[in-house]
Design an enzyme around this catalytic site. Structure first.
Site, short mmCIF file in Angstrom:
data_model
loop_
_atom_site.label_atom_id
_atom_site.label_comp_id
_atom_site.label_asym_id
_atom_site.label_seq_id
_atom_site.Cartn_x
_atom_site.Cartn_y
_atom_site.Cartn_z
N SER A 159 47.22 42.99 38.07
CA SER A 159 47.31 43.99 37.01
C SER A 159 48.43 43.67 36.02
CB SER A 159 47.46 45.38 37.63
OG SER A 159 47.22 46.39 36.67
N ASP A 251 36.09 47.81 37.36
CA ASP A 251 37.38 47.89 36.67
C ASP A 251 37.14 47.89 35.16
OD1 ASP A 251 39.98 47.64 35.81
OD2 ASP A 251 40.37 45.73 36.81
N HIS A 285 39.58 48.31 40.47
CA HIS A 285 40.85 47.67 40.16
C HIS A 285 41.72 47.52 41.41
CE1 HIS A 285 43.93 46.38 37.37
NE2 HIS A 285 44.78 47.30 37.81
#
Length: 311
Positions: A159, A251, A285
């Site tokens: 991320s 995601d 995610h």
């Protein structure tokens, strides 16, 4: 006349989920789990330790194979996620992942404890990551000096950490590394790519946390958030031999990560030029941190280990 009334410590000024700021200036991170301490991990045999390095620190991981190995190990400099506002090297899910990765490769891992916004707005985190990589390459720590192969250094992160990894290999004067692993990278931009939403309000929401963490930026087309923006440094200058990008079907960053991988490949002359894209269906995610034992997390994990160990 000055007021003697203190700011309301319960009145919220900003709430981004990962971080909440009150009008009094108090900061909360409500989703952060209790920290996991460094030390011996019974499940993997990996030993970890924390090293204070001024404004930032690092957690180092040494595989059990170090006690008998005659060869040195690849080095993975890892940057955790959390939108540059939350999480740490002691976040339990990330700590568990690095214990497992260190043992499986085997590798020597260095997880960067960078400064967080809003107390330390970007570029503080980027600066800490650059300093940490420089420190690793100096072999100032005895674990790195004795067990780390500085000809096989990788950067990896999830991320926001993947965003920072891009910064590490695109910065001017970057030392050329063996590879970069970007897991569900946090990139965005004003113009949609792939099947991203075209709704202006939703696109603006996608950049709110970035603009909060980096108040001095030019917005979501800042080259640090949008590596493919006009005027961004050319992706052909990435200072690493190979790049692996992981994206997840569920995601909302999926299309951005995919476009990044394709752009890096194009900048290097097309497919097969040291760029690997792994797309995982049916998950969201950073799913691997929350469900490390599911089959898809194991598949992604094995692919990362293979990437690190490839000639």
């Amino acid at each position: 006349m000055a007021s003697n009334t203190a700011p309301d410590d319960n009145e919220v000024a900003h709430d981004y989920g990962l971080v909440r700021v009150y009008k009094s200036g108090r900061v909360e991170r409500p989703l952060v789990a209790p920290p996991a301490a460094a030390g011996l991990d019974p499940a993997t045999g990996v030993e970890s330790k924390d090293v204070q390095l001024g404004d930032y620190s690092a957690r180092l991981y040494l595989p059990p194979a170090a006690s008998t190995a005659t060869d040195k190990f690849p080095v993975i400099v890892y940057v955790h996620g959390g939108g540059f506002v939350a999480e740490s090297v002691a976040s339990p899910n990330g700590h568990r992942f690095l214990n497992s990765l260190t043992a499986a490769c085997p590798a020597l891992a260095v997880s960067v404890e960078y400064r967080l916004a809003p107390e330390h707005p970007l570029p503080a985190a980027y600066e800490d990551c650059v300093a940490a990589l420089t420190w690793v390459l100096s072999a100032a720590d005895p674990w790195v000096a004795e067990h780390g192969d500085l000809g096989r250094v990788f950067v990896a992160g999830d991320s926001a950490g993947a965003n920072a990894c891009h910064h590490l290999v695109i910065q001017p004067g970057a030392v050329r590394l063996k590879g970069a692993v970007l897991i569900h990278p946090w990139f965005w931009g004003s113009e949609a790519v792939g099947e991203e939403t075209r709704n202006p309000a939703w696109r603006a929401m996608g950049g709110r946390l970035w603009e909060f963490a980096c108040p001095g930026s030019s917005g979501v087309d800042d080259a640090r958030m949008n590596p493919m923006a006009p005027g961004a440094p050319g992706l052909e200058t990435l200072a690493c031999e190979r790049v692996m990008v992981c994206v997840a079907e569920g995601d909302f960053l999926r299309w951005r990560g995919r476009a990044y991988a394709e752009a890096v490949a194009a900048a290097r002359g097309g497919e097969g030029q040291g760029v690997e894209l792994l797309e995982t269906e049916g998950v969201g995610h950073v799913f691997h941190l929350f469900k490390p034992d599911c089959d898809k997390a194991k598949e992604m994990f094995d692919r990362i280990v293979a990437f690190v160990n490839a000639p």
